[in-house]
Design an enzyme around this catalytic site. Structure first.
Site, short mmCIF file in Angstrom:
data_model
loop_
_atom_site.label_atom_id
_atom_site.label_comp_id
_atom_site.label_asym_id
_atom_site.label_seq_id
_atom_site.Cartn_x
_atom_site.Cartn_y
_atom_site.Cartn_z
CB SER A 51 -0.96 -0.07 1.19
OG SER A 51 -1.96 0.89 1.05
CG ASP A 69 -3.77 -3.23 -4.19
OD1 ASP A 69 -3.67 -3.03 -5.41
OD2 ASP A 69 -4.84 -3.09 -3.57
CG HIS A 75 -5.46 -2.65 0.07
ND1 HIS A 75 -4.80 -2.30 -1.08
CD2 HIS A 75 -4.94 -1.86 1.06
CE1 HIS A 75 -3.93 -1.33 -0.81
NE2 HIS A 75 -3.99 -1.06 0.48
#
Ligand SMILES: *[C@@H]1O[C@H](CO)[C@@H](O)[C@H](O)[C@H]1NC(C)=O
Ligand SMILES: *[C@@H]1O[C@H](CO)[C@@H](O)[C@H](O)[C@H]1NC(C)=O
Ligand SMILES: *[C@@H]1O[C@H](CO)[C@@H](O)[C@H](O)[C@H]1NC(C)=O
Length: 494
Positions: free
Chosen positions: A166, A192, A277
């Site tokens: 992330s 991600d 995610h």
């Protein structure tokens, strides 16, 4: 509609909320406050805490920049490579449980490495835009740490692999771009990579292929909510993987929200957001834990083309392996790779392209594409697979589609194709024959399936199947026909 808007809002407002966590207060090995052996070239009070993962009850041991003795004390082995795990935005200020799973997976499967967790919780546990600003600072600190290792223990930066989730993916990118000198760090894996405030930015303001000798990224939650997505959609690496198209993941469906709410209360929504995610993380862990189940991904322009089965060609290195054991190849341009996965570990599926040539004899009548197929393999069978045709069957045409199987059925030896349609037309035809007697004895029009071609993505094998009984190639509603490998002479004639 109002509740849907509320849901979208909630989804957005709790992007990346963490779920169950290990206790974050793993005991830290306190750095010795004594003599500073190396020159005070490096900034002393870094916000980022470097925790060397250990198999002990403490879980980790803190290494301090400029305190060489902490490297020895923690058991850092300078002749082994370094993998550094970089977490993302934090809502509760605790290290999430996946970090420890990832560290353990790295260590257990490839014990020949140092695993460090870059703990930047104090900077990540902020409002999202502040945390975004802090990604640069943290990147700078990681770069300093690597430079210090290089100077103090002659540790080559090419032996460093940053794995960032992330926001951590962009932190890793900044670390790679801030490091001094012309040489780059070895590899960055973006799991991600975060989308908000990074999507569409210039390569210097986000993770990009220039940040390391090799960069790979796995995109798992790029679905748009009110113009924003949690994960970045654009390619940011040498190889960008889009499992299941990258927008959303199987097993994370919105319907699961209700189960999660039942289980976790309102946090259940966060669980669902987190699911797709964080899938990027678990796909990577899977690649470490299941060496015999490595997932192959295929170069393709977009998911629609991929879903037609048109991208399963691995010639000229068109394919690559998702995860730790990826083939590291620097290409001048980012390459988008697609694959399907299961809903849980092990995620690997087996991809097949089917091409069926169908001639619809029933003039002017479009046939609903309701077909199923059963496959017999040398190892296993796969029964009643739905054939994903979207358009109705007309005229004389070849249909191509993608089928995935959860298990390895071996070489395909027989296919049974069934037309699931109801025999309404048959009844009409019978009535028709009663009214118009001279049509009696003529063959009822139906579908002709002359051949089925199959391409297996994982093995790259190709097969052609022909009707078992060549005298009777007509298929009628609710009928099933058997196809076997074509005789050579027949295959040439079709
Ligand atoms: C460091 O790793 C090397 C290579 O595996 C090994 O030979 C050596 O014994 C290790 N050193 C220590 C102190 O464990
Ligand atoms: C790079 O070099 C500059 C100038 O010597 C220094 O200020 C900086 O701390 C060094 N390291 C990093 C990671 O920027
Ligand atoms: C189907 O199309 C192919 C090529 O377009 C043609 O050669 C063949 O004769 C056609 N078959 C029928 C039954 O119309």
């Amino acid at each position: 509609m109002k509740s849907l808007q509320l849901l979208s809002f909630l989804l957005l407002s709790c992007i990346i909320v963490s779920g169950n966590t290990y206790e974050g207060n793993k005991k830290e090995a306190l750095g010795s406050q004594s003599e500073h052996t190396t020159a005070k070239k490096y900034q002393q009070n870094l916000e980022t805490k470097f925790r060397l993962y250990t198999d002990t009850a403490e879980g980790s041991c803190r290494v301090f920049v400029n305190q060489l003795e902490t490297l020895d004390k923690c058991g850092f082995n300078a002749s082994l490579p370094l993998v550094m795990i970089v977490h993302g935005w934090s809502v509760d200020g605790i290290l999430e449980s996946w970090i420890w799973k990832m560290a353990a997976a790295l260590k257990s499967q490839h014990n020949q490495m140092n695993v460090i967790i870059a703990d930047w919780l104090t900077l990540a546990h902020q409002h999202y835009p502040i945390a975004v600003q802090n990604t640069r600072t943290t990147g700078q600190e990681i770069a300093q740490f690597v430079e210090w290792l290089e100077e103090s223990v002659q540790f080559s930066r090419s032996n460093v692999h940053l794995i960032g989730y992330s926001l951590g993916a962009h932190v890793s990118g900044f670390a790679g771009s801030f490091i001094n000198g012309t040489k780059k760090i070895g590899r960055i894996t973006g799991l991600d990579p975060a989308g908000p405030l990074f999507e569409g930015m210039s390569p210097t303001d986000r993770l990009s292929p220039d940040d390391a000798n090799f960069v790979d990224a796995i995109h798992t939650f790029t679905k748009q909510h009110m113009g924003l997505s949690v994960g970045i959609k654009q390619p940011v690496a040498h190889f960008d993987f889009y499992p299941n198209g990258g927008t959303f993941q199987p097993g994370c469906h919105i319907l699961y929200v209700y189960n999660h709410i039942a289980q976790y209360g309102i946090n259940g929504i966060a669980q669902t957001v987190k699911c797709a995610h964080e899938r990027s993380v678990h796909l990577f862990i899977d690649s470490l834990l299941h060496k015999d189940k490595q997932s192959t991904a295929y170069w393709c322009n977009d998911i629609n083309t991929f879903n037609k089965g048109l991208c399963l060609n691995c010639r000229k290195n068109r394919c690559n392996t998702l995860g730790y054991t990826i083939r590291e190849e620097r290409l001048p341009k980012s390459r988008r790779l697609f694959l399907k996965t299961r809903a849980r570990m092990p995620f690997k599926v087996y991809h097949y392209q089917f091409k069926i040539h169908i001639i619809n004899e029933i003039e002017g009548k479009q046939i609903e594409p309701a077909f199923t197929m059963s496959l017999s393999g040398t190892k296993e069978d796969a029964k009643k697979l739905h054939i994903p045709l979207v358009e109705g069957v007309t005229g004389n045409k070849t249909y191509s589609f993608l089928i995935t199987l959860d298990t390895d059925i071996g070489d395909i030896i027989m296919i049974k194709l069934k037309w699931e349609g109801t025999p309404v037309w048959e009844n009409i035809w019978d009535t028709f024959q009663t009214i118009i007697p001279w049509t009696k004895g003529t063959r009822r029009p139906g579908l002709i399936v002359k051949a089925i071609r199959v391409k297996a993505g994982e093995t790259q094998h190709k097969y052609t199947f022909c009707p078992q009984s060549i005298d009777n190639i007509h298929l009628h509603p609710s009928q099933e026909k058997t196809f076997v490998k074509c005789e050579d002479h027949f295959e040439r004639s079709i």
